[in-house]
Design an enzyme around this catalytic site. Structure first.
Site, PDB file in Angstrom:
ATOM      1  N   HIS A   1       1.117  -1.285   0.447  1.00 15.96           N
ATOM      2  CA  HIS A   1       0.525  -0.359  -0.210  1.00 15.96           C
ATOM      3  C   HIS A   1       1.266   0.655   0.045  1.00 15.96           C
ATOM      4  O   HIS A   1       0.753   2.079  -0.719  1.00 15.96           O
ATOM      5  CB  HIS A   1      -0.906   0.140   1.407  1.00 15.96           C
ATOM      6  CG  HIS A   1      -1.901   1.424   1.114  1.00 15.96           C
ATOM      7  ND1 HIS A   1      -2.837   1.281   0.342  1.00 15.96           N
ATOM      8  CD2 HIS A   1      -0.917   2.333   2.457  1.00 15.96           C
ATOM      9  CE1 HIS A   1      -3.100   2.740   1.107  1.00 15.96           C
ATOM     10  NE2 HIS A   1      -2.449   2.967   2.135  1.00 15.96           N
TER      11      HIS A   1
ATOM     12  N   GLU B   1      -9.956   2.293   4.064  1.00 20.88           N
ATOM     13  CA  GLU B   1      -8.828   0.821   3.975  1.00 20.88           C
ATOM     14  C   GLU B   1      -9.040   0.002   4.892  1.00 20.88           C
ATOM     15  O   GLU B   1      -9.261   0.317   6.083  1.00 20.88           O
ATOM     16  CB  GLU B   1      -7.936   2.453   5.269  1.00 20.88           C
ATOM     17  CG  GLU B   1      -7.507   3.469   4.322  1.00 20.88           C
ATOM     18  CD  GLU B   1      -6.350   4.612   4.864  1.00 20.88           C
ATOM     19  OE1 GLU B   1      -6.216   4.481   6.226  1.00 20.88           O
ATOM     20  OE2 GLU B   1      -5.611   4.859   4.188  1.00 20.88           O
TER      21      GLU B   1
ATOM     22  N   ASP C   1     -10.643   2.209   7.991  1.00 15.49           N
ATOM     23  CA  ASP C   1      -9.671   3.644   8.523  1.00 15.49           C
ATOM     24  C   ASP C   1     -10.501   4.562   7.350  1.00 15.49           C
ATOM     25  O   ASP C   1     -10.191   5.101   6.654  1.00 15.49           O
ATOM     26  CB  ASP C   1      -8.594   3.653   8.601  1.00 15.49           C
ATOM     27  CG  ASP C   1      -8.192   4.659   9.202  1.00 15.49           C
ATOM     28  OD1 ASP C   1      -8.899   5.604  10.154  1.00 15.49           O
ATOM     29  OD2 ASP C   1      -7.174   5.074   9.143  1.00 15.49           O
TER      30      ASP C   1
ATOM     31  N   GLN D   1      -7.224  15.472   2.590  1.00 16.73           N
ATOM     32  CA  GLN D   1      -5.891  14.850   2.373  1.00 16.73           C
ATOM     33  C   GLN D   1      -4.502  15.336   2.296  1.00 16.73           C
ATOM     34  O   GLN D   1      -3.555  16.320   2.882  1.00 16.73           O
ATOM     35  CB  GLN D   1      -5.564  13.102   2.866  1.00 16.73           C
ATOM     36  CG  GLN D   1      -3.466  13.108   3.834  1.00 16.73           C
ATOM     37  CD  GLN D   1      -3.456  11.774   3.793  1.00 16.73           C
ATOM     38  OE1 GLN D   1      -4.968  10.689   3.729  1.00 16.73           O
ATOM     39  NE2 GLN D   1      -2.588  11.035   4.094  1.00 16.73           N
TER      40      GLN D   1
ATOM     41  N   THR E   1      -2.953  -0.193   5.402  1.00 13.64           N
ATOM     42  CA  THR E   1      -3.892  -0.834   4.999  1.00 13.64           C
ATOM     43  C   THR E   1      -3.225  -2.213   4.756  1.00 13.64           C
ATOM     44  O   THR E   1      -2.230  -1.502   4.220  1.00 13.64           O
ATOM     45  CB  THR E   1      -4.762   0.524   3.361  1.00 13.64           C
ATOM     46  OG1 THR E   1      -4.368   1.963   4.326  1.00 13.64           O
ATOM     47  CG2 THR E   1      -4.537  -0.245   2.855  1.00 13.64           C
TER      48      THR E   1
HETATM   49 CA    CA Z   1      -5.292   4.547   7.967  1.00 13.36          CA
END
Ligand code: CA
Length: 438
Positions: A144, A208, A242, A249, A369
């Site tokens: 990830h 996630e 999550d 972000q 993740t």
């Molecule tokens: Ca996370």
């Protein structure tokens, strides 16, 4: 990793549904959760899942004359306080598991007394398994981290610290919800190519695929947990989504890291599968030959021998259209924790506390993740759609780059190994509902 009679594959329960091949909760599992009768306002009680039933530990304490040591372990649980039991550490967990396994086994003398303490799981609602004081999110999924890093830095996907430091940040515990709780689409600032940002609902809502590691016994402030004892501070594992706003972000995360992109919701599955139940499903922690070896404080013979968890994870998506058509949903990915995680749960405990930080019973560590190396093993929409550039086409013809309102995202997980009974982690589901506009 101690195997004992509670792990025997041929052990059967007088709770008939626990003996079916499809159950996630055979007598070898015995996970803890908090429940109440569905639709009631009753206080949450602690129970143990067995087949399609919940054993109510409040009733179980008084239904049976338990040996004194078992009765005292059951007391906090009967009071609905899983944290107080978690605080007692792995010895307590092992002792109670042995007692419950015996009491629920076929031929148990306690069957008649305990049978009225069972409630069908379909008649209950569940909440988060314990009071979660603090939540830390790690980033142990190296595939990830590499794939996401590539989207931003094609030539240098992994930052130089990744193979030395278990990367993490302190998350938000108040917005962790149990499976089934609706997930409201967050709003926030985003900035595209225009000179100034705008505020509005996230257009890049993502999931996630993670594991939640629950802390059992805590450590005093100022006292690091050495690697050799790290697992003694782990109580158990649950599934963890999550949720993330990928467009909020990038604009907010420098220089202090993610904030609103991560704090609006995380979903945890309701049953904590204990480290004892996971004992048969462990594998070696290894490092590729040309990667740095862990620094000594992150290394131990036991971690190398069996630090990894052998858990299979799956992500399922059911859109609103699929639900309306009575279609069950589509599997987006399947991955293995041991292929995905660059650091073990024990290493996360050792790293988290090397500064002297105190972990407390019920604290939650997110794994990060857990994507495998292949495109069919990716644990987020960001990876599946290559940052939104390659939308997925679903079997009914719908497309997705990120999650739409009405989408239900479900995580599943299980452990299987020849010679042992398969155990499951249950499900971790949430449906996206429209943003609440300012
Ligand atoms: Ca996370």
């Amino acid at each position: 990793m101690t195997l004992d009679s509670t792990h025997q594959a041929d052990l059967r329960s007088w709770v008939v549904s626990a003996n079916t091949s499809e159950t996630e909760f055979p007598i070898q599992n015995l996970p803890f959760g908090r429940f109440r009768p569905a639709g009631s306002m009753a206080p949450w009680r602690v129970g143990v899942a067995i087949g399609d039933q919940v054993l109510d530990l409040h009733q179980a304490l008084s239904a049976v004359v338990w040996p004194a040591d078992i009765a005292s372990l059951l007391q906090p649980l009967a009071a609905g306080n899983l944290n107080a039991f978690m605080a007692l550490g792995r010895g307590a967990s092992r002792t109670l598991r042995a007692a419950l396994s015996k009491a629920l086994s076929q031929g148990s003398a306690q069957e008649t007394a305990l049978a009225p303490c069972l409630l069908p799981q379909t008649a209950t609602e569940m909440t988060v398994p314990c009071a979660i004081g603090d939540y830390t999110d790690f980033y142990t999924g190296i595939h990830h981290a590499t794939t996401v890093g590539k989207l931003f830095r094609p030539d240098n996907p992994l930052l130089p610290n990744y193979k030395w430091v278990p990367i993490g940040y302190h998350g938000r515990a108040s917005s962790i919800v149990a499976s089934g709780h609706p997930i409201r689409r967050p709003q926030g600032q985003t900035k595209g190519s225009a000179d100034t940002p705008t505020v509005g609902p996230s257009q890049r809502l993502d999931y996630e695929l993670e594991l939640a590691f629950f802390i059992g016994a805590g450590n005093p402030l100022g006292e690091p947990v050495p690697m050799a004892q790290a697992e003694e501070h782990l109580f158990g594992v649950a599934l963890f989504n999550d949720w993330s706003a990928r467009d909020i972000q990038p604009w907010e995360y420098q220089p202090l890291g993610p904030f609103l992109a991560k704090n609006f919701a995380s979903t945890v599955s309701p049953w904590v599968v204990t480290m004892e139940a996971l004992a048969p499903f462990r594998s070696a922690f290894t490092r590729p030959a040309d990667d740095p070896q862990p620094l000594p404080y992150l290394d131990s013979p036991a971690n190398r021998a069996s630090g990894q968890l052998d858990i299979t994870l799956q992500v399922w998506l059911q859109t609103a259209a699929m639900q309306a058509a009575g279609e069950p949903g589509v599997c987006l990915s399947t991955s293995l924790v041991r292929d995905a995680a660059y650091w073990t749960a024990g290493q996360l405990v050792a790293h988290h506390t090397i500064s002297g930080c105190n972990l407390q019973p019920g604290d939650l560590l997110g794994s990060g993740t857990l994507s495998g190396p292949l495109p069919t093993q990716t644990g987020s929409m960001l990876e599946l759609s290559m940052g939104g550039k390659q939308p997925l086409t679903l079997p009914n013809g719908e497309t997705r780059s990120f999650l739409a309102d009405g989408d239900t995202l479900t995580l599943r997980g299980w452990c299987e190994r020849p010679g042992f009974r398969r155990i499951g982690l249950g499900t971790c589901a949430g449906t996206v509902v429209p943003a609440r506009l300012l």
